[in-house]
Every structure is written in structure tokens, then in C-alpha cells.
Scaffold this motif. Structure first.
Motif, mmCIF file in Angstrom:
data_model
loop_
_atom_site.group_PDB
_atom_site.id
_atom_site.type_symbol
_atom_site.label_atom_id
_atom_site.label_comp_id
_atom_site.label_asym_id
_atom_site.label_seq_id
_atom_site.Cartn_x
_atom_site.Cartn_y
_atom_site.Cartn_z
ATOM 1 N N GLY A 93 3.960 -15.514 -35.681
ATOM 2 C CA GLY A 93 2.670 -15.773 -35.090
ATOM 3 C C GLY A 93 1.794 -14.570 -34.883
ATOM 4 N N ASN A 94 0.556 -14.832 -34.502
ATOM 5 C CA ASN A 94 -0.330 -13.765 -34.061
ATOM 6 C C ASN A 94 -0.224 -13.675 -32.525
ATOM 7 O OD1 ASN A 94 -1.757 -16.003 -33.249
ATOM 8 N ND2 ASN A 94 -3.445 -15.742 -34.689
ATOM 9 N N GLU A 95 -1.011 -12.814 -31.919
ATOM 10 C CA GLU A 95 -0.897 -12.638 -30.463
ATOM 11 C C GLU A 95 -1.055 -13.958 -29.723
ATOM 12 O OE1 GLU A 95 -3.595 -9.642 -29.013
ATOM 13 O OE2 GLU A 95 -2.890 -8.193 -30.505
ATOM 14 N N VAL A 143 -13.625 -22.068 -30.695
ATOM 15 C CA VAL A 143 -13.236 -21.187 -31.795
ATOM 16 C C VAL A 143 -12.562 -19.898 -31.316
ATOM 17 C CG1 VAL A 143 -14.906 -22.097 -33.436
ATOM 18 C CG2 VAL A 143 -15.550 -20.172 -31.968
ATOM 19 N N ASP A 144 -12.654 -19.607 -30.036
ATOM 20 C CA ASP A 144 -11.902 -18.470 -29.482
ATOM 21 C C ASP A 144 -11.102 -18.990 -28.294
ATOM 22 O OD1 ASP A 144 -12.790 -15.999 -30.994
ATOM 23 O OD2 ASP A 144 -14.744 -16.769 -30.396
ATOM 24 N N THR A 203 -0.702 -17.215 -30.808
ATOM 25 C CA THR A 203 0.321 -18.258 -30.963
ATOM 26 C C THR A 203 1.661 -17.825 -30.376
ATOM 27 O OG1 THR A 203 0.801 -17.544 -33.238
ATOM 28 C CG2 THR A 203 -0.769 -19.350 -32.967
ATOM 29 N N VAL A 209 -1.717 -10.609 -39.286
ATOM 30 C CA VAL A 209 -2.039 -11.822 -38.535
ATOM 31 C C VAL A 209 -3.027 -11.579 -37.400
ATOM 32 C CG1 VAL A 209 0.068 -13.023 -39.145
ATOM 33 C CG2 VAL A 209 0.015 -11.605 -37.082
ATOM 34 N N ASP A 210 -3.258 -10.323 -37.040
ATOM 35 C CA ASP A 210 -4.303 -10.008 -36.059
ATOM 36 C C ASP A 210 -5.202 -8.956 -36.683
ATOM 37 O OD1 ASP A 210 -3.616 -11.510 -33.528
ATOM 38 O OD2 ASP A 210 -1.700 -10.501 -33.873
ATOM 39 N N PHE A 269 -3.652 -14.675 -40.690
ATOM 40 C CA PHE A 269 -3.169 -15.898 -40.055
ATOM 41 C C PHE A 269 -3.923 -17.104 -40.610
ATOM 42 C CE2 PHE A 269 -2.830 -19.193 -36.897
ATOM 43 C CZ PHE A 269 -1.526 -19.083 -36.436
ATOM 44 N N PHE A 308 -10.730 -22.799 -34.331
ATOM 45 C CA PHE A 308 -11.082 -22.178 -35.614
ATOM 46 C C PHE A 308 -10.020 -22.499 -36.661
ATOM 47 C CE2 PHE A 308 -11.425 -18.924 -38.807
ATOM 48 C CZ PHE A 308 -12.785 -18.723 -38.936
ATOM 49 N N VAL A 309 -8.782 -22.254 -36.300
ATOM 50 C CA VAL A 309 -7.666 -22.481 -37.220
ATOM 51 C C VAL A 309 -7.514 -23.969 -37.540
ATOM 52 C CG1 VAL A 309 -5.148 -22.349 -37.417
ATOM 53 C CG2 VAL A 309 -6.440 -20.375 -36.586
ATOM 54 N N ASN A 350 -3.244 -17.749 -44.293
ATOM 55 C CA ASN A 350 -1.936 -18.366 -44.452
ATOM 56 C C ASN A 350 -2.004 -19.867 -44.179
ATOM 57 O OD1 ASN A 350 0.913 -19.087 -43.215
ATOM 58 N ND2 ASN A 350 1.193 -17.290 -44.506
ATOM 59 N N LEU A 387 0.779 -25.063 -34.565
ATOM 60 C CA LEU A 387 0.448 -24.620 -35.926
ATOM 61 C C LEU A 387 0.579 -23.103 -35.990
ATOM 62 C CD1 LEU A 387 -0.510 -25.386 -38.742
ATOM 63 C CD2 LEU A 387 -2.861 -25.223 -37.953
ATOM 64 N N ASN A 388 1.414 -22.628 -36.922
ATOM 65 C CA ASN A 388 1.691 -21.203 -36.973
ATOM 66 C C ASN A 388 1.865 -20.751 -38.421
ATOM 67 O OD1 ASN A 388 2.195 -18.640 -35.917
ATOM 68 N ND2 ASN A 388 3.427 -19.461 -34.248
ATOM 69 N N ASN A 389 2.037 -19.452 -38.613
ATOM 70 C CA ASN A 389 2.168 -18.936 -39.975
ATOM 71 C C ASN A 389 3.622 -18.884 -40.445
ATOM 72 O OD1 ASN A 389 2.731 -16.801 -38.224
ATOM 73 N ND2 ASN A 389 2.192 -15.257 -39.735
ATOM 74 N N GLY A 390 4.498 -19.537 -39.717
ATOM 75 C CA GLY A 390 5.891 -19.630 -40.116
ATOM 76 C C GLY A 390 6.603 -20.534 -39.124
#
Lengths: 332, 332
Positions: free
Chosen positions: A189-191, A149-150, A193, B149-150, B229, A229-230, B232, A180-183
Motif C-alpha cells: 500500500g501507500n501511506e 479525492v483527498d 491504505t 506508491v507515494d 498506486f 480518486f482511486v 497500478n 482496494l490496494n496495489n497488492g
């Protein structure tokens, strides 16, 4: 192939587990089952199934049961005579044992497999990877769905490598790996991705870039990489929506008056075909990728058909040399 | 209430935007629209809609357009004469302007609203929050769905507080706040959600614990809190599955032979009712919670009905005193 089956894991254990295993043996002559659990009860259940080929199975007695309510690490460490731990120990010890299936506590199966069976060389963290139905009728592997999860970016790269080897073992040539990403855009992405995107882009994988969650089952990718987690959230969101829609559909037909009811009867066959296509259970279990033998985690609510599917899946992956393929992919 | 409408944001702009705004004015006598964008074109479009109440709307000319392909921060800073920035500046400046609706680039709307309209006092980070359909026919607020996202744990707590105030403004008494997690048990989670769980538990909110992604739409919660994130991914996974199933359903009926086809015709009405229940667009837009005025981000693919819904939503939230309620909730 010899498959070890934890007869006491899952909501419908032991009856559905034993019945599903008998169905798997009936479906494939080459499958030999080693059950772990309460010997007398398992014998009774096999008898009920009218399966008389006594040389096709064995039972190793194990009196303890690990439940969903227990802390996985503690349970695996203390219940050495549980159906889960006894099964995993046999899997590790017996060279002829090719795979393992359990519908028990996810945490306990993952912890147990890591501790008792061990990781493939160079694997940082094994990952849980179910196959999801795709719109084109094929399957997409979602990795990881909850084991980690982390995550660090390098772990996501390794999930891509292992997932690619998995799909390759299933006959997919040059599997398309997506993140898998938010766009969909490369800068999204976050840090985590953003860093994983760089690593995947620089790798030898057939990396096809970012994918949004709405595209997971579209057919654009063979492997979708995510932190545990995602991936878990994505998997359960898909499952939950599918169940909700099928239920709402049923209700809207039932409440739609006579016309709708007759219509509902006429499309019943088409609907049940759709339902089985969408049934995540029918795809078998989730593979725990990265441990030294094939370990399949079936859904906790698995009925006999899902257990049968998970056993056939474990058998097929062992035959395809999955562990060796993953091992080779990490040596490059 | 006076609602500012960015006539040049979204895939179907400006025609569908103007048409939807006219529909909103027709639906509610109290609504006054201030359009921003190319004045001559907007005038033409209003004329086409046969709407003659000239005192119900105004147009502020703005020649530039911000597209989805632009980097949001740069676009908002450089295109000061865009329909988006002109609209947001008017919203900030004019006390009588109660709300803003845009179907344009999500990033640009969020960045623009934060920079040009400003945050409510004590808000660390505004969040994007759409309403999702629930099985019981009501709605659940998913907050955040992509603005941040973070996240840090305190941000998730604040999303819970703001989300609660939102649902309260919609008439929900003591909204039930849940935390999106990888399991329902209180010990579950990654580093972020474990820490957020502690903060939410210790707060005055009606916190009902963790929820899995498959339960988001079940009706167990009025507000589901997530980092942007994860939210989304959850939102898009739900959307994608819903679209896939409706498409597969159509195909399975079409390919199911004559019986299924007749059945399909008979349930057509029930099906279209279901489809509109599941249409995330029909629920209006996503609110950008935490800025100093009501800012609604409509889906990029919004048609006139979705724009109309988003305007009525902005009007309703402004009437309910949403900004004041959020402000008060953060002072406790």
C-alpha cells in the motif's frame, strides 16, 4: 414511497427522465413521483407517455438548469430555482419524500445534497457508491467513487462502515469488506491504505483484507473501499475496458469474413445478454451514501431504462431503511 | 545485442524462461543471451529445445532464487548469489550487456535494478511502465504502474519526460502526454494531480491535458502519467475486466444452447485474434524506466511467448538508444 426526480439533469433530459419515471410508476403501484423542472414541458411529456393516473405524480416548477460546465458549489448556491436545488429542498422539507434521483452534474448533485439535505450525524464525508456487476451475477459496492479525492484513513474506515450498512440493507448478511490496494498482501500500500488497513483490521467489520483492482468484480468481496480518486479511476478503467472489448468483438466478427459473420448472428442473443449484464447503467445509479435521505446519482448518459432502474433503486433503499441503518452503524 | 535473462524468476521458471529465450535467439540472429541461474538445469533445458549454436549464449551459475514471498530489499541485499542479483551485477559490470529481462518478484526486480544498476543522472525515481493495447491497434505507455506508491508532483512531471523519451525511441514523433485524472476538465483532480497538471502544462512536453481512466486505451494519448498506486489500480482494473468479459463471453456462448454453440465455433478464430490483441503479455514486459540499462519486468505468469516478446523488446529498446535518450531528455 415518494421519490423526487430532477427532470432536467442528464444528457437525455427531460424526455428520457420523464419517460423513465413513468415506467417506474407503471412498474410499481406504490411509487409516487415529484418532478422538478419546467412544468409545462413535463406535463407534455407525461401526456405523450399516455399516463393518466394524475394522483400518482406532482410537478414543482423550476425554471433554471445546472449544467456540467458550471462550478458545482457556485451553481448550487446561486441557482436556487434550478430543478436540482428545488428538488433537494423539497426532499429535505417534506417528511414523506423518501428519495431523490438526478442524472445531472455529479459535482452539483453531491454538493447540493450535502449542503441542502445535510449529513447523517457522525458522518465525516458522504461518499459516492455505485454497484458493479460481479462474475457470480451479484453486485459489489465500490465506495468512494469520486466524492472525496483527498482522503484520510478514518474516512476510508467510515466508507467501509457505511458500505457495509448499505449492502446489509440490500440483504447481504455480514458483508465482506475489502480495501482496494496495489497488492493483496497485508503490508502492501501507500501511506493512506497502510493506515486504513490498520483501522479496518481493528474494526468490528467483516474485513477480508486488501484486494487488487483485477479482483474487484471477482466475487471475493461485497464492498470495496477506496479513496474517491482511486475509486473513480478503477470504476472508469473497468467501464472503458468493457466498452472497448465489446466494440472490438463486434469489429472482429464483422471483419472476420462470412463464417465469423454467420457465427456472430448465431450468438447475438447470448451477446446481448452479456452486454446487459455488463451495463453499469442497468445496475441503477450510484448512491450518495451518508446524507440524510436516499440520493441516487444516475449516469449522465442514462436512458429511460436506467432512470427507471435508479428510481426503483431509490424506492427499495428507502423501504429498507437505509438512512436509519447507516445512522445506527455509526453510533456503535 | 547481449541480453541478460534471469532464468529463475516467474511462475513458469526455469522451463518457460529458457524456452522463450531460445525462441528469441531463433527469431533474431543478433541476439546473444546470458542466462543466470542453475547452470546444469539451464543446460538441460537448452538441449531439450534443440538449440546448438553454443556461441549464442552463456550461463552464469547462480544457486539462489528470490521468491515473491520475500521482502524485496532484504532479499536483494542478502541473496547475492541469486539469479536476479547475479544477472543485475553482470548487466552493470559488462559494457556489452545491453538489457535484462526477469519475470520474478516485481519488488525485487525494481529494488535490485535501482540498487545494483543505478539510476540515470537526474532521475529522482525510476518508474515501471507497461505498454497497453489501444483501440487503434497501437500502444499506450502507462507510467508509473507501481514502483512509487507515494509521489510528489515533480515525480509525475519526470514520468512524463521519461515516458515521452521512451515512446520517441519506439518511433512516435512528439508523443502526446496525458495525465490520468478523475475528470477531463483542467480544474479536476486531487492535490497531487492538480499540482502535476500545472507542471506538465508549463513544460516543453506535448501535454494534451487530463484523461479519464476510461480513455486510457482510446488512442487519445501515447503516454499516460500516473502515480504508481493509481497506475497500478488502473492497469489491474483493465486487466481484470478484460479477463472477466472473455470468461463471461465463453460461458454465455456455452450456456446459450445449440445455436449459440455453433455460432461460438464459427467466431472462434476471430475471438482468439481478439484475445491475443487484448493479452497484456503479448505486448512484452513493463520497462523499468530511469535505470542505467534497459530492464524489462515480464509478467510473473509469462509463458515462453511472453518471454520471447520481452527479450525482443529489451533488444529493440537497447538498439534504439533508450537510456541515452532518457538521459538527454533530462538534461534539457
Amino acid at each position: 414511497m415518494k421519490i423526487v426526480v430532477d427532470a432536467y439533469g442528464g444528457d437525455n433530459a427531460p424526455a428520457a427522465i420523464v419517460a423513465g419515471a413513468v415506467d417506474a410508476m407503471k412498474a410499481d403501484d406504490g411509487i409516487i413521483i415529484v418532478f422538478t423542472g419546467k412544468e409545462i414541458e413535463i406535463k407534455e411529456l407525461i401526456k405523450k407517455e399516455n399516463f393518466s393516473e394524475a394522483d400518482r405524480y406532482a410537478i414543482i416548477n423550476a425554471d433554471e438548469i445546472i449544467t456540467n460546465d458550471e462550478v458545482p458549489t457556485a451553481a448550487v448556491r446561486s441557482k436556487l430555482n434550478s430543478s436540482l436545488v428545488v428538488g433537494l429542498d423539497y426532499l429535505k422539507k417534506e417528511q414523506s419524500a423518501a428519495g431523490f434521483v438526478s442524472a445531472g452534474s455529479t459535482g452539483a448533485v453531491l454538493t447540493g445534497a450535502t449542503l441542502r439535505v445535510g449529513r447523517i450525524e457522525n458522518v465525516a464525508r458522504p461518499a459516492l457508491a455505485p454497484l458493479l456487476p460481479r462474475m457470480d451475477g451479484k453486485s459489489v459496492l465500490l465506495i468512494d467513487c469520486g466524492a472525496n479525492v483527498d482522503c484520510r484513513p478514518e474516512m476510508l474506515l467510515q466508507f467501509g462502515i457505511m458500505g457495509g450498512a448499505y449492502m446489509n440493507a440490500l440483504g447481504v448478511d455480514k458483508p465482506r469488506i475489502a480495501l482496494l490496494n496495489n497488492g493483496a498482501e497485508s503490508k502492501k500500500g501507500n501511506e493512506l491504505t497502510k493506515a486504513a488497513f490498520e483501522l479496518l483490521s481493528a474494526s468490528d467489520l467483516n474485513f477480508v483484507g486488501n484486494t487488487e483492482a483485477r479482483e474487484i468484480m471477482s466475487g471475493n468481496a461485497d464492498v470495496v473501499v477506496a479513496d474517491g480518486f482511486v475509486g473513480n479511476v478503477a470504476l472508469k478503467a473497468c467501464e472503458g475496458t468493457a466498452l472497448m472489448i465489446l466494440k472490438m468483438l463486434k469489429e472482429s466478427v464483422l471483419n472476420g469474413g462470412l463464417t465469423a459473420k454467420i457465427g456472430g448472428m448465431l450468438i447475438k442473443k447470448s451477446l446481448s445478454g452479456l452486454k446487459s449484464k455488463l451495463d453499469f447503467n442497468e445496475q441503477g445509479g450510484a448512491l450518495f451514501v451518508g446524507v440524510n435521505k436516499v440520493v441516487v446519482k444516475a449516469h449522465g448518459s442514462s436512458k429511460r431504462s436506467a432512470i427507471k432502474a435508479a428510481i426503483l433503486q431509490a424506492d427499495g433503499l428507502a423501504k429498507a431503511g437505509l438512512v436509519e441503518k447507516i445512522s445506527a452503524s455509526l453510533k456503535n
